[in-house]
Structures are given as structure tokens and as C-alpha cells.
Design a protein around this motif. Structure first.
Motif, short mmCIF file in Angstrom:
data_model
loop_
_atom_site.label_atom_id
_atom_site.label_comp_id
_atom_site.label_asym_id
_atom_site.label_seq_id
_atom_site.Cartn_x
_atom_site.Cartn_y
_atom_site.Cartn_z
N GLN A 155 -14.38 -1.85 52.64
CA GLN A 155 -13.93 -2.14 54.01
C GLN A 155 -12.86 -1.15 54.46
O GLN A 155 -12.86 -0.69 55.61
N HIS A 156 -11.98 -0.80 53.54
CA HIS A 156 -10.90 0.14 53.85
C HIS A 156 -11.46 1.50 54.24
O HIS A 156 -11.04 2.10 55.25
N TYR A 157 -12.43 2.00 53.48
CA TYR A 157 -12.94 3.34 53.75
C TYR A 157 -13.93 3.38 54.91
O TYR A 157 -14.19 4.44 55.47
N LEU B 118 -21.54 -6.37 58.64
CA LEU B 118 -21.49 -4.94 58.31
C LEU B 118 -20.95 -4.71 56.91
O LEU B 118 -21.42 -3.83 56.18
N LEU B 119 -19.95 -5.52 56.52
CA LEU B 119 -19.38 -5.36 55.18
C LEU B 119 -20.40 -5.70 54.11
O LEU B 119 -20.52 -4.98 53.11
N LYS B 120 -21.16 -6.77 54.30
CA LYS B 120 -22.18 -7.15 53.31
C LYS B 120 -23.25 -6.07 53.19
O LYS B 120 -23.70 -5.76 52.09
N TRP C 109 -15.56 -2.68 61.27
CA TRP C 109 -15.52 -2.72 59.80
C TRP C 109 -14.98 -4.06 59.28
O TRP C 109 -15.04 -4.32 58.09
N LYS C 110 -14.48 -4.89 60.19
CA LYS C 110 -14.01 -6.22 59.79
C LYS C 110 -15.11 -7.28 59.91
O LYS C 110 -14.90 -8.43 59.53
#
Length: 781
Positions: free
Chosen positions: A423-425, A369-371, A364-365
Motif C-alpha cells: 500500500q505504501h509503494y 485495489l490493495l487486494k 491506494w487506500k
């Protein structure tokens, strides 16, 4: 406290009185008479204009005789416990007979001591208000609003008429009050009042308030509880016992004093009651909070669909938010509480283990993947639709603001952006767990996720994931039922099949010269053997077996289903596994027993849906239970014994899918079938290792913790103390085989373990030369 309106009116009256005193007596007399006549004429016309509806329609007597109020639909657990509501206004009606006398006395003493002596308008009280409050400025003289006037306001509300709002609304309420008094008895007015009056926290009616603040019914309210609720009527927020307990207690004691003052309460009882603390058992029924929120969310969808096919006695459709329906379910209240506790305990620990294991490598970092995740957010799509460039959208999604983020053990406001939130979830694991009665399919508990406020998606019925090794028992069931001896030994060696598919085992260090019979192969969850058994019994026979057991019809027709590549829901798996504890008959999960209207009439009723024909023989069923008991006693689910020390009779099966994306556990006891799934909602994020992601670690502990809690509670003895029947002599003989065999020297010599054997068709695996020779001399059974 005087309102601004009354202060201005008081000032004007006093100024007018000063002017009148300065006017000569004869002139003043004529002027006074003229003013009075003009005033009477004006107020007469004004009153008639309101009476005849020029300021808005006033309900006629016919309408008042058929009062209809929105009533909350209630959801009940199996023993009648209230577990939720669906409502616009949180209100449930009660009968007059259900109102305790001390509750009625508290209302009369505090709100309208002359209630039984007036016809809706208390003239003496109004005169007192006019002379003492308005003219003399005595703020302690009380108000002139009767219970009936308050009822009129509760029923029809107030409208905005500008500066004349108070006057017009008061007149309207007085007209409605007199009409109510002419239609209803005093008891009926009291009953209507208690069913409509607003209490604290957006709660309407005494029954809803009793359940919300004290978790009891109106009929069981104590003196102190009744006085507390009546005390809040003066100002529901200001005297809210949840928010302002000390202030609420002071107001409660005022109510108790009024009761003692007017003879409703002996002095000694008053002194004792006023010293008691306010002890609440607050029950807030919201979509996100309270017990079983995921279950209630799914239930609402199902009930709406059911109601769409029905009409009431007037030919109108039912409304789940307005009609005060009663939905009775199969949920075991206490088990649901324990299941949610078990989930929380396990998932808190698993999440910490998950994050620690990933460390800096956490997916998740990763920026990519975040984009991709941000591009799926409503905010991104909205800005994209508005014509924003991608770079500008991303800048916007990275702007920080104050927000609350969920985390195990804490919820706090922090400065974060939408990107931070996404990102947190992304890192959170989720869970779905269902427990049902195998003989009927009645759902006893339903845990659809870790927190309904932050994760709406239900993982019991909505989510469909690959089931992994939990499908292997179906393959073995088909084989045993087709007559294949459970003591048939299969090599653990890998075999290549048509199309170049070579299934392997999760344990790379397993001895390739070992041979296991079915019980050992299942208990150790050996992939290579499960596929070989499928080829022996035939893919079509396995699919037919699954269909008989109630599995979904869309299982793919590929041999890989032996390893659980089919996608199913937790609920699907539970209903099918019920067949092992229900003499071969699957039971479709059901959770609604009946729906009643607000009068208690049954609208629709539901019965268990259990298969009429068994999916396999009784002998096969016994064999499979014994094989899955071995899984618990010494196989992949053995930590139920050595770590959690569960003494119960349990059969079970763990499951782990490719790349450790899903962890499963199915627990079977004679009277309960439990299915648990754990994993990430994002398919790109799996567990970092099999050690953490295997079903025995990711899913099984939730079941284990639940069973520990149930073992400690005598009320679950029927479940926890249940024992499987002893297997028949035939079954004992069928399973009387060595747990493993190892190829001897010649077999190893003539078998190339490094080269997978090609296999096709429906026969067993190719065997080495020595095995063929040995087979010639093998005695026939």
C-alpha cells in the motif's frame, strides 16, 4: 595479539621443557636426539605431502606465469569519468609505473622491510616470531609474513584443514612464494600485490581502492592517502576509513612513522603529514547506488547481448564480470548529476502535492485495489502455490515485522506488514527523463526512476505509455508538409465522427465560437482541432509522417492517435523529436561508443544512427519549431517563462493522457532534446485533477529545474546559449496570421453549437451556411 592457536602451542612447549629438565642428562640427550630426528623426518614427510599436492593442488610455475584474476568491467562517461562497474570482485589492474614511490615505500616500511633481501621467505623474521612471539610471549615483535607470502595468499586463498589449517596453509604459501620469486622480479611482485590485495569494503586492488575512497587514480594518490590505504591492510574492516575514521588515522600515522623510521620520509614531512585529517571522496559503485543506476542497469543488458556475439583471441566468450572490459558511453557526467538533482527536487514536491490533493479519497487506500495488488506479489503466489487458502494468505501478508520503507527525505525502520508495504509503494509517482544530442542521438543523461533500490523498473526504455498531446506535432507536421496553410482556421467546436466518437477539449469553458490557426491550436493543445487536422491531411499520411520521423511501427491505425493514444517509451519519443532540431532527420538514441578489453584493444565500436533522408522539408521544420516555440512563450508550457524565468531558446510540447494518468513534456533546444514522463506505475491510479496531472505541472518542472542548473554552469554554454536560426521570409509569411477569430453573428446564427456535426472521410469539417456563402466571394490566393 596472540591467537588461541599460538597460546595453546606455547603452553605445550613450556610443559614439555619442564619435563625434559627432570630427565637425567644421558637419557635426555638420547631422547632429544631421537625426538629431533623423528621430528625432522615427520616434518620432512609432512612438507613433501604438501609439496606434491596431497593436501590440494599447488600451482605449478607454468600456471603462475599466466596469472588470471577476475577484473571488474568499468563504465566511463563521455570525458572518461568512472560512473560504474560490473564485478564479482571489485578490482582494476594498474602498471608498476603508475604506482607512486611513496605508496611503494609505505608498503615496504610497514609490511616487509627486508623485501629486497629475501627470496619470498624471510628466515630472520620467522626466527624472531618463533623465539620472541611464541616462546617469550612478546606480542610486539611483529609477524613473519612477507609481501610475497601475502601475495600467495591473495592469489590462491586459504582452505580449511581443521586443526592443521594454519600450518598447511603457511607451508603451501611458502612453496608458492618461492616459485613466484623465481618467476617474477621484485617490481613485478609489488605490482601483482597491489593489484590483488583486498582493501576495505570488498575492494580488491589499489586502483579500485583509490577510486572508491578518494575518487582518484593510483598515480595521483597523495602521501596521506597512500599511507591510509596501506594502513588498512593490517585489518581491512577494523581500519576502514569510512567506518572508523579516527582509528584509521591512528593506523595511517603508524605507517607514516614506519616510513620515517626507515628513512623513506624526512622528519619534517612526517610531522606535517601526521597532522592532516583523512578527507575522503567516497565513490561506491553498486547496482542501486551511485550515479545513473538505471542507465547502468540497461547498459549491462545491452553489453551482455553484444558480448554474446563476440569471442576473444582464444575463441572464448567475453565475461562482463571477470574480463576487466572498458565500456565508454556518451553520458555527460555533470549533466547526469544535475538531471538527478532536478528529478529529486521536483518529484519530492510533486509527491507531496499528489498525496495532499487525493487526501482521504486516495485510491491506494481502497481495499479492492490493495487486494488486487497483493494477489500479484511473489509472497502471495508462493503461498497460493503451496495450497494455502486465500483468507490464510491474507492473514499472513498482514503480519507485521521490522522493515525499511522508502520515502522522500527519510528512510527508517518501522513495524509494518507486506500489505502495509504494498500500500505504501502504490502511492508513489515515478519519472523517466532522457536528454540527448539531436544531431547524433548521443544520450547525455538518463534518469529511469526515482530510486533504483526500491523501484527497479526503468521508465526511459522499458516503460511504454500513451504519449498524449506530444503526438500532435506529428499531425501538424504532416499537414504543413502536405501543403495545408498553417494559417488555416479551425473551429474549436466538437464534432462527432464515424462510430460515435466525439473528442472533446480538456477546457470545458472554451468559447465554442472561437477559430484558431494551427500555431495557436498547437500552443493551446486543442484536441478538437488536432483531430480535424488529421482528417484533413489523412490518417495514412500522418502514419507515414510518423514512420519517417522514426516512431515505432506499431502505432495503431485509428484517428485517436491525434490525441496521443499510441504507447511509446521516453527514448522512442526523444529520438523522433530530434528530427525537429536536426534538419528533419531523426536520430536513434545511442549511448555506447566503444568497448575495449583490459589491454585497451577495441572489441567493438558504435557510430550514431541518423536518418539519411529528412522526414520533412526545411520549411516545414522551421514552421514546426516556430509553432512549438509559441507553445513555450505563450501556450501550455509558458510557465517555463513566467515561473522559471528561462531565457533560453526553447521549443516544446506538453502532454496529458486520458484520466490524467500520464504527464509529458518535450523540450527542444538547438543542441539538446529532453523528454520527461511522470505518473504512477499502477495504471489504475492517475492524478486527481488535470491541474496537477497536466504535463506542464507533472513533467515540465524537471526539465525547467535542469535548465536552470545548466544555465548557472558555464560549461554548458554550448547548449544553454544556442539559438535557433531565424525563420525564412517565407516561413514568417506563412505564420503571419491572427492568433484567433470568432464567429460573427450570422455564423453563430446558422451554426448549432449544441449539436456536434457528423464527419467522415478525409475532408475538413462541415461549415455553417454563412461560411459557405462567404467562401463563394473569397478571393483566391
Amino acid at each position: 595479539m596472540l591467537t588461541k592457536y599460538y597460546r595453546v602451542l606455547l603452553l605445550k612447549i613450556r610443559k614439555l621443557a619442564d619435563k625434559i629438565r627432570k630427565i637425567p642428562a644421558p637419557v635426555a640427550k638420547k631422547w632429544t636426539i631421537g625426538v629431533l630426528l623423528g621430528g625432522f623426518l615427520f616434518f620432512g614427510i609432512f612438507y613433501l605431502s604438501i609439496y606434491f599436492g596431497l593436501w590440494g593442488k599447488i600451482p605449478a610455475e607454468a600456471e603462475l606465469k599466466e596469472l588470471k584474476q577476475n577484473e571488474a568491467t568499468e563504465v566511463f562517461a563521455s570525458e572518461g569519468e568512472l560512473i560504474g562497474k560490473y564485478y564479482i570482485f571489485d578490482r582494476q589492474p594498474v602498471l608498476y609505473q603508475e604506482l607512486p614511490q611513496h605508496l611503494i615505500d609505505a608498503l615496504i616500511a610497514t609490511e616487509d622491510i627486508r623485501f629486497y633481501d629475501h627470496d619470498g621467505i624471510d628466515s630472520r623474521s620467522l626466527a624472531r616470531v618463533f623465539f620472541k612471539t611464541i616462546l617469550m610471549g612478546d606480542e610486539t615483535s611483529g609477524g613473519g609474513s612477507t609481501i610475497t607470502l601475502q601475495l600467495a595468499k591473495n592469489l590462491f586463498g586459504r582452505q580449511d584443514y581443521g586443526y592443521l589449517s594454519i600450518v598447511v596453509n603457511k607451508v603451501r604459501e611458502s612453496i608458492i612464494a618461492r616459485r613466484l620469486e623465481s618467476i617474477y622480479s621484485k617490481k613485478e611482485i609489488i605490482n601483482l600485490y597491489f593489484n590483488t590485495v583486498p582493501f576495505s569494503d570488498n575492494t580488491y586492488g589499489i586502483e579500485s581502492a583509490s577510486r572508491k575512497f578518494f575518487n582518484t587514480t593510483t598515480s595521483n594518490l597523495t602521501l596521506e592517502q597512500a599511507a591510509t590505504l596501506v594502513g588498512t591492510l593490517k585489518a581491512s574492516h577494523y581500519y576502514n576509513p569510512r567506518l572508523f575514521p579516527e582509528r584509521s588515522k591512528e593506523r595511517r600515522n603508524v605507517v607514516l612513522f614506519q616510513m620515517e623510521k626507515y628513512g623513506f620520509l624526512p622528519q619534517e614531512e612526517y610531522k606535517k603529514a601526521r597532522e592532516q585529517p583523512i578527507t575522503m571522496k567516497y565513490q561506491f559503485f553498486s547496482n542501486n547506488g551511485g550515479i545513473a543506476p538505471y542507465f547502468r542497469s540497461q547498459l549491462k543488458k545491452d553489453v551482455k547481448a553484444i558480448l554474446d556475439t563476440l569471442t576473444n583471441g582464444e575463441g572464448e566468450p567475453y565475461n562482463i564480470y571477470r574480463d576487466g572490459l572498458q565500456i565508454h558511453t556518451t553520458i555527460d557526467y555533470e549533466m547526469q548529476v544535475l538531471a538527478e538533482e532536478a528529478m529529486t527536487e521536483h518529484m519530492t514536491a510533486l509527491q507531496a502535492q499528489f498525496e495532499k490533493s487525493w487526501g482521504k479519497r486516495a485510491p491506494w487506500k481502497r481495499e479492492k485495489l490493495l487486494k488486487e495488488a497483493l494477489a500479484q506479489t511473489p509472497q502471495y503466489k508462493s503461498l497460493e502455490k503451496a495450497g494455502w487458502e486465500k483468507e490464510k494468505i491474507m492473514d499472513s501478508l498482514h503480519k507485521k515485522t521490522e522493515m525499511e520503507l522508502f520515502d522522500w527525505g527519510k528512510k527508517e525502520m518501522i513495524s509494518a506488514s507486506i500489505a502495509d508495504s504494498v500500500q505504501h509503494y502504490m502511492k508513489f509517482l515515478n519519472m523517466g527523463m532522457i536528454n540527448l544530442e539531436p544531431s547524433t542521438g548521443a544520450v547525455k543523461s538518463w534518469v529511469g526512476g526515482i530510486n533504483h533500490k526500491y523501484f527497479k523498473y526503468d521508465h526511459v526504455q522499458q516503460s511504454r505509455r500513451q504519449v498524449g498531446s506530444t503526438f500532435k506535432p506529428v499531425v501538424y507536421t504532416a499537414a504543413v508538409d502536405a501543403g495545408i496553410d498553417p494559417c488555416t482556421y479551425y473551429s474549436v467546436r466538437e464534432v462527432s465522427y464515424e462510430g460515435g466518437w466525439t473528442p472533446s477539449n480538456s477546457d470545458d469553458d472554451i468559447d465554442p465560437y472561437l477559430n484558431y490557426p494551427m500555431p495557436t491550436a498547437l500552443s493551446k493543445s486543442i484536441n478538437t482541432i488536432a483531430v480535424k487536422v488529421l482528417y484533413d491531411v489523412g490518417l495514412n499520411n500522418v502514419l507515414t509522417q510518423a514512420q519517417k520521423m522514426g516512431f515505432p511501427p506499431d502505432i495503431p491505425r485509428y484517428p485517436s492517435i491525434a490525441l496521443g493514444t499510441a504507447e511509446m517509451s521516453v527514448a522512442d519519443l526523444a529520438g523522433s523529436y530530434a528530427s525537429y532540431a536536426n534538419n528533419g532527420r531523426f536520430a536513434k538514441p545511442f549511448y555506447i561508443t566503444k568497448i575495449q578489453d583490459k589491454y585497451g584493444n577495441i572489441i567493438v565500436e558504435f557510430k550514431p544512427q541518423v536518418a539519411k533522408k529528412p522526414a520533412f522539408s526545411n520549411t516545414t521544420g522551421q514552421v514546426m519549431i516556430e509553432m512549438m516555440k509559441e507553445t513555450v512563450n505563450s501556450g501550455t508550457a509558458a510557465r517555463l517563462r513566467f515561473k522559471y524565468a528561462l531565457p533560453n531558446d526553447i521549443a516544446g510540447k506538453t502532454g496529458t493522457t486520458q484520466d490524467n494518468r500520464d504527464g509529458w513534456f518535450v523540450g527542444i533546444t538547438p543542441n539538446l532534446v529532453s523528454v520527461t514522463w511522470a505518473g504512477s506505475d499502477d495504471h489504475r491510479i492517475g492524478f486527481p485533477s488535470t491541474y496537477i496531472g497536466q504535463g506542464a505541472n507533472s513533467a515540465l518542472p524537471a526539465f525547467a529545474l535542469l535548465m536552470q542548473k545548466m544555465n548557472a554552469d558555464p560549461q554548458f554554454e554550448e547548449i544553454t546559449g544556442a539559438r535557433f536560426g531565424s525563420p525564412s521570409p517565407t516561413v514568417q509569411m506563412m505564420l503571419a496570421c491572427e492568433p484567433e477569430k470568432r464567429d460573427d453573428f450570422l455564423e453563430r446564427l446558422f451554426t448549432n453549437k449544441d449539436r456536434p456535426k457528423r464527419k467522415s472521410g478525409n475532408t475538413g469539417e462541415k461549415k455553417g451556411l454563412f461560411s459557405k456563402i462567404k467562401g463563394i466571394f473569397k478571393k483566391k490566393n
